[in-house]
Design a protein around this motif. Structure first.
Motif, PDB file in Angstrom:
ATOM      1  N   GLN A   1       0.822  -1.202   0.000  1.00  0.00           N
ATOM      2  CA  GLN A   1       0.000   0.000   0.000  1.00  0.00           C
ATOM      3  C   GLN A   1       0.861   1.259   0.000  1.00  0.00           C
ATOM      4  N   ASN A   2       0.327   2.293  -0.641  1.00  0.00           N
ATOM      5  CA  ASN A   2       1.013   3.579  -0.712  1.00  0.00           C
ATOM      6  C   ASN A   2      -0.055   4.601  -1.048  1.00  0.00           C
ATOM      7  N   ARG A   3      -0.599   5.200  -0.023  1.00  0.00           N
ATOM      8  CA  ARG A   3      -1.750   6.087  -0.236  1.00  0.00           C
ATOM      9  C   ARG A   3      -1.658   7.252   0.733  1.00  0.00           C
ATOM     10  N   LEU A   4      -1.596   8.460   0.199  1.00  0.00           N
ATOM     11  CA  LEU A   4      -1.588   9.662   1.040  1.00  0.00           C
ATOM     12  C   LEU A   4      -2.831  10.484   0.729  1.00  0.00           C
ATOM     13  N   VAL A   5      -3.529  10.899   1.777  1.00  0.00           N
ATOM     14  CA  VAL A   5      -4.615  11.866   1.643  1.00  0.00           C
ATOM     15  C   VAL A   5      -4.193  13.095   2.435  1.00  0.00           C
ATOM     16  N   LEU A   6      -4.100  14.233   1.746  1.00  0.00           N
ATOM     17  CA  LEU A   6      -3.555  15.432   2.379  1.00  0.00           C
ATOM     18  C   LEU A   6      -4.338  16.663   1.941  1.00  0.00           C
TER      19      LEU A   6
ATOM     20  N   PHE B   1      -0.093   8.766  -4.417  1.00  0.00           N
ATOM     21  CA  PHE B   1       0.963   7.926  -3.846  1.00  0.00           C
ATOM     22  C   PHE B   1       2.283   8.694  -3.786  1.00  0.00           C
ATOM     23  N   LEU B   2       3.144   8.268  -2.870  1.00  0.00           N
ATOM     24  CA  LEU B   2       4.461   8.889  -2.701  1.00  0.00           C
ATOM     25  C   LEU B   2       5.503   8.154  -3.530  1.00  0.00           C
TER      26      LEU B   2
ATOM     27  N   HIS C   1       2.386  11.948  -6.029  1.00  0.00           N
ATOM     28  CA  HIS C   1       1.770  11.800  -7.352  1.00  0.00           C
ATOM     29  C   HIS C   1       0.261  11.818  -7.153  1.00  0.00           C
TER      30      HIS C   1
ATOM     31  N   GLN D   1      -7.060  17.035   6.281  1.00  0.00           N
ATOM     32  CA  GLN D   1      -6.673  15.622   6.328  1.00  0.00           C
ATOM     33  C   GLN D   1      -5.173  15.446   6.131  1.00  0.00           C
ATOM     34  N   ASN D   2      -4.658  14.418   6.781  1.00  0.00           N
ATOM     35  CA  ASN D   2      -3.235  14.097   6.688  1.00  0.00           C
ATOM     36  C   ASN D   2      -3.099  12.646   7.101  1.00  0.00           C
ATOM     37  N   ARG D   3      -3.112  11.770   6.123  1.00  0.00           N
ATOM     38  CA  ARG D   3      -3.153  10.337   6.430  1.00  0.00           C
ATOM     39  C   ARG D   3      -2.352   9.573   5.389  1.00  0.00           C
ATOM     40  N   LEU D   4      -1.322   8.876   5.835  1.00  0.00           N
ATOM     41  CA  LEU D   4      -0.524   8.050   4.934  1.00  0.00           C
ATOM     42  C   LEU D   4      -0.657   6.589   5.351  1.00  0.00           C
ATOM     43  N   VAL D   5      -0.928   5.732   4.386  1.00  0.00           N
ATOM     44  CA  VAL D   5      -0.882   4.284   4.597  1.00  0.00           C
ATOM     45  C   VAL D   5       0.211   3.748   3.686  1.00  0.00           C
ATOM     46  N   LEU D   6       1.218   3.122   4.274  1.00  0.00           N
ATOM     47  CA  LEU D   6       2.396   2.718   3.506  1.00  0.00           C
ATOM     48  C   LEU D   6       2.873   1.343   3.961  1.00  0.00           C
ATOM     49  N   THR D   7       3.008   0.437   3.015  1.00  0.00           N
ATOM     50  CA  THR D   7       3.634  -0.855   3.303  1.00  0.00           C
ATOM     51  C   THR D   7       5.118  -0.719   2.995  1.00  0.00           C
TER      52      THR D   7
ATOM     53  N   HIS E   1      10.068   1.649   0.747  1.00  0.00           N
ATOM     54  CA  HIS E   1       8.880   1.150   0.064  1.00  0.00           C
ATOM     55  C   HIS E   1       9.168   0.935  -1.411  1.00  0.00           C
TER      56      HIS E   1
ATOM     57  N   GLN F   1       2.654   1.221  -9.301  1.00  0.00           N
ATOM     58  CA  GLN F   1       1.461   2.066  -9.227  1.00  0.00           C
ATOM     59  C   GLN F   1       1.032   2.429 -10.641  1.00  0.00           C
TER      60      GLN F   1
ATOM     61  N   GLU G   1      -0.391   5.207 -13.167  1.00  0.00           N
ATOM     62  CA  GLU G   1      -0.455   6.670 -13.274  1.00  0.00           C
ATOM     63  C   GLU G   1      -0.729   7.034 -14.728  1.00  0.00           C
TER      64      GLU G   1
END
Lengths: 99, 99
Positions: free
Chosen positions: A2-7, A76-77, A90, B2-8, B33, B37, B39
């Motif tokens: 997973q790679n998901r940022l909400v900002l 994603f970052l 991105h 909002q400020n939320r990162l989910v990263l594996t 990581h 992805q 894009e």
């Protein structure tokens, strides 16, 4: 993986829309975020700045419209390039935040 | 805001657990990581590295257990300090990924 940022962030700088050699629109921008987050039971003020890029039709759609605006971005970052480890968001979707 | 990162990510380095003057546990680590992805209709390989910190009881719980492991982390981004704009992930929750 997973790679998901909400900002939610304000756009402090918006570059001119450019195109890749293959003709894909690319819109680069710089984001500034500030909020209050809870950590280990304590509130803390959080700030960060991050470079961001919109690739594809979304870039064309938002070009010229985001400078100075506040939006919630999702994407994603990635590091900027093989040699530059700086983080870039991105953007896959963005929504204006009503003032 | 909002400020939320989910990263594996895999933990490439884990520092020794330390405590703030107020006695709060702090566990610092470095994450790497890699993923694929999509894009603008194209797949791309994505890599990034980010410093991360667990503050509070989670830090004590995970101390000594994460180096070399792959986990999915969730938390918020902040700049490292007032003078250092480098991004740090403040981990609020983490879960080991089964190999």
């Amino acid at each position: 993986m997973q790679n998901r940022l909400v900002l939610t962030a304000s756009v402090t700088r918006e570059e001119a829309l450019r195109y890749t050699p293959a003709g894909i629109p690319v819109l680069e921008m710089w984001l500034a975020h500030g909020s209050r987050q809870r950590e280990a039971g304590l509130d803390r003020d959080v700030r960060c700045e991050i470079q961001a890029v919109m690739v594809g039709e979304a870039g064309r759609k938002f070009a010229g419209r985001v400078a100075g605006q506040v939006l919630t971005f999702e994407g994603f970052l990635s590091q900027r390039s093989l040699r530059n480890p700086r983080l870039v968001l991105h953007i896959e979707s963005a929504e204006f935040v009503k003032g």
